[in-house]
Write an enzyme that holds these catalytic residues in place. Structure first.
Site, PDB file in Angstrom:
ATOM      1  N   HIS A 290      -8.655  -6.224   6.541  1.00 31.85           N
ATOM      2  CA  HIS A 290      -8.487  -5.261   7.627  1.00 31.85           C
ATOM      3  C   HIS A 290      -8.841  -5.897   8.961  1.00 31.85           C
ATOM      4  O   HIS A 290      -9.959  -6.328   9.186  1.00 31.85           O
ATOM      5  CB  HIS A 290      -9.302  -3.978   7.442  1.00 31.85           C
ATOM      6  CG  HIS A 290      -8.475  -2.762   7.774  1.00 31.85           C
ATOM      7  ND1 HIS A 290      -8.173  -2.398   9.054  1.00 31.85           N
ATOM      8  CD2 HIS A 290      -7.837  -1.887   6.952  1.00 31.85           C
ATOM      9  CE1 HIS A 290      -7.390  -1.317   9.000  1.00 31.85           C
ATOM     10  NE2 HIS A 290      -7.169  -1.002   7.763  1.00 31.85           N
TER      11      HIS A 290
ATOM     12  N   HIS B 134       0.859  -1.190   0.000  1.00 34.33           N
ATOM     13  CA  HIS B 134       0.000   0.000   0.000  1.00 34.33           C
ATOM     14  C   HIS B 134       0.895   1.238   0.000  1.00 34.33           C
ATOM     15  O   HIS B 134       1.180   1.806   1.056  1.00 34.33           O
ATOM     16  CB  HIS B 134      -0.894  -0.040   1.249  1.00 34.33           C
ATOM     17  CG  HIS B 134      -1.974   0.986   1.264  1.00 34.33           C
ATOM     18  ND1 HIS B 134      -3.194   0.784   1.849  1.00 34.33           N
ATOM     19  CD2 HIS B 134      -2.032   2.246   0.771  1.00 34.33           C
ATOM     20  CE1 HIS B 134      -3.955   1.863   1.716  1.00 34.33           C
ATOM     21  NE2 HIS B 134      -3.265   2.765   1.078  1.00 34.33           N
TER      22      HIS B 134
ATOM     23  N   GLU C  66      -2.489  -1.713  -3.416  1.00 26.16           N
ATOM     24  CA  GLU C  66      -3.678  -0.988  -2.996  1.00 26.16           C
ATOM     25  C   GLU C  66      -3.314   0.458  -2.724  1.00 26.16           C
ATOM     26  O   GLU C  66      -2.176   0.774  -2.365  1.00 26.16           O
ATOM     27  CB  GLU C  66      -4.314  -1.647  -1.769  1.00 26.16           C
ATOM     28  CG  GLU C  66      -3.381  -1.724  -0.582  1.00 26.16           C
ATOM     29  CD  GLU C  66      -3.996  -2.419   0.637  1.00 26.16           C
ATOM     30  OE1 GLU C  66      -4.719  -3.406   0.470  1.00 26.16           O
ATOM     31  OE2 GLU C  66      -3.724  -1.940   1.749  1.00 26.16           O
TER      32      GLU C  66
END
Ligand code: PXP
Length: 239
Positions: free
Chosen positions: A190, A43, A70
């Protein structure tokens, strides 16, 4: 088989704390693959406080499994993913200074914005996923963007699992049904961990992939990274 994609941002955070190249992000990612992970996630953020853009370029050259990048689709991010061409890009609506992703897309408000980006990614042969809350309207409208998949934001599942796992999973089962009816694939991520992952995987049959970073890397402090990858993989075996 549900795929495990390991987010290696925390490895970069550890390296960045001291300068130098310990731990080596690329070596760790390759080792994680060799221990059985099905993919690697990164990320990158514009300030490069975790993964650096150069890490992303280096990883893309050597990874053998699925590479998922991401992030928020700002200009710098889009240029990076178009040059690297990973297997999957997961679009996340987090502002650059966010500590971590903290909400899914509003797929009604940002529908045309997302559709345009998804079209660009598809034109470059990249599979797309967009991060959404387990909300009926948001999932239905995610499908209208043309995305291949959604990634369900599992923070509320993890938080509520401790109190009541049946009610914690309920909105996710509903969201998963809608996604499947709309013909889009399902990822999740998550706050998934060794305690809550098996129940999630067992109850969301259409789940294709989970992306896990924080808890997995923290567990590695106790069990070692090789054991931990196997332990998380084992939670995904549901039959
Ligand atoms: N999915 C997205 C979109 C994320 O932003 C993150 C955190 O970077 C994760 C999954 C992984 O979450 P965790 O680190 O809590 O496993």
């Amino acid at each position: 088989m549900i795929k495990l994609s390991v987010n290696v941002n925390k490895i970069a955070t550890l390296r960045n704390a001291r300068g130098g190249n310990i731990p080596d992000v690329v070596k760790t990612a390759l080792d994680i693959e060799s221990y059985g992970a099905d993919g690697i996630t990164v990320h990158p953020r514009p300030d490069e406080r975790h993964i650096r853009y150069q890490d992303v370029r280096e990883l893309s050259k050597v990874l053998k499994t699925e590479f998922n990048i991401e992030g928020y689709p700002g200009e710098k991010f889009i240029n990076l993913v178009l040059s690297v061409k990973p297997h999957q890009v997961t679009l996340v609506p987090d502002p650059p200074d966010a500590l971590t992703s903290n909400a899914g897309w509003n797929t009604v408000k940002y529908q045309s914005f997302l559709s345009d980006i998804i079209q660009t990614l598809h034109n470059n042969g990249i599979r797309t996923s967009i991060f959404v809350d387990p909300n009926t309207v948001m999932v239905e409208n995610a499908a209208k963007t043309g995305t291949d998949r959604i990634e369900l934001y599992t923070e509320s599942y993890a938080r509520n699992y401790i109190k009541n796992k049946e009610s914690a999973i309920k909105p996710f089962i509903e969201a998963a049904k809608i996604a499947t009816d709309c013909g889009i694939g399902l990822n999740a991520g998550h706050d998934l961990n060794l305690e809550n992952l098996r129940y999630f995987a067992a109850n969301i049959p259409a789940l294709k992939e989970v992306s896990i970073g924080h808890a997995l890397i923290c567990d590695a402090l106790y069990y070692g990274i090789e054991n931990v990858v196997r332990m998380y993989k084992y939670c995904l075996v549901t039959d």
